[in-house]
Design an enzyme around this catalytic site. Sequence first.
Site, PDB file in Angstrom:
ATOM      1  N   LYS A 190     -21.385  14.061 -34.023  1.00  0.00           N
ATOM      2  CA  LYS A 190     -22.256  13.431 -35.032  1.00  0.00           C
ATOM      3  C   LYS A 190     -21.771  13.730 -36.448  1.00  0.00           C
ATOM      4  O   LYS A 190     -22.032  12.944 -37.369  1.00  0.00           O
ATOM      5  CB  LYS A 190     -23.711  13.881 -34.833  1.00  0.00           C
ATOM      6  CG  LYS A 190     -23.951  15.382 -34.921  1.00  0.00           C
ATOM      7  CD  LYS A 190     -24.238  15.884 -36.308  1.00  0.00           C
ATOM      8  CE  LYS A 190     -24.377  17.391 -36.313  1.00  0.00           C
ATOM      9  NZ  LYS A 190     -24.588  17.937 -37.668  1.00  0.00           N
ATOM     10  N   THR A 247     -28.165  13.578 -39.840  1.00  0.00           N
ATOM     11  CA  THR A 247     -26.920  13.868 -40.551  1.00  0.00           C
ATOM     12  C   THR A 247     -26.341  12.630 -41.224  1.00  0.00           C
ATOM     13  O   THR A 247     -25.654  12.737 -42.239  1.00  0.00           O
ATOM     14  CB  THR A 247     -25.891  14.475 -39.575  1.00  0.00           C
ATOM     15  OG1 THR A 247     -26.528  15.478 -38.784  1.00  0.00           O
ATOM     16  CG2 THR A 247     -24.747  15.120 -40.322  1.00  0.00           C
TER      17      THR A 247
END
Length: 332
Positions: A190, A247
């Site tokens: 990620k 994120t």
Amino acid sequence: MEHIGVVGAGAWGTTLAKLLTEKGHAVTLWVRERELAVTMAREHENSLYLPGIELPEALEVTTSLAEVARGCSAILLVTPSHVFRSVFTDLLPFIRESPLFIIATKGLEPNSCMTMWQVLHEVAPSMRTLAVLSGPTFAKEVSRGLPTAAVAASAEAAVALRVQGLLSTPTFRVYAGSDPLGVELGGAIKNVIAIAAGIVDGLGLGHNALAALITRGLHEMTRLGVAMGARAETFAGLAGLGDLVLTCTGDLSRNRQLGLALGRGAALSELLERSPTVKEGVNASKGAVDLARRFSVDMPICQETYAVLFEHRSPKEAVASLLGRVLKSEEV
């Protein structure tokens, strides 16, 4: 009350040490930088990595791995991925009992492309009491007591439950999981997608493009994870989709901020020199591309992000390359 060691005093390690101390545990935090350790012990603040957050006076700070390991029932490993192996190797001679190890590092080891669980098992094959912690967790928000959820995963259900009980607070909710490989891969990949998301916003490409990138990024993470033996449903959980959304969209994300700057024309070398904090997505992009090749998985977003970071491809060229790919089914 338990005696707990925390190895690594970045923002996340410091936050976890604070959380555990406030729960009433005796916590010792290992700090690599001697000057920072002295300042933290005197001022009860990590001004370098977690400025503005007051730390409990009961939190012990040390630069000695022997001290952080002494008498611990649990040890949290929260070092950057590129020094994880060396720090754990240095720590190992001081382990006298069989503590619970909790890996809270999100990344892949450079060159080997191993997860931290795999690194630990290569260094110490006999280790059994082991879990990984991940999820959508900005350290600054957790340290301020804002509501947060994470997942603690282990191959042993009893170990995951133990970590869940150890770390959970009224504002930090920990779920138990049983797929540590998937949890670690989600936490590592990620960061690469977050750099790409920052590039999208840095170029001003709009919400449609960002939503598409996050969705297809999740698809890439899931395909790689399944090819490596993880479970697809793990990537729909906190360590996958949850951490990915946070994120890619939250301004506290260092990897997103790096991508924003790249999209606006900054050079990677200048950005890395300017900030003392590690951008795990930079190293993970290399690992993602290597693992994609190794397991014959198509990961175009990670490949284009790597090309921007290391092959002098411009962000606009990377976007054009992604949009110009051969049309295909969404399921492929």
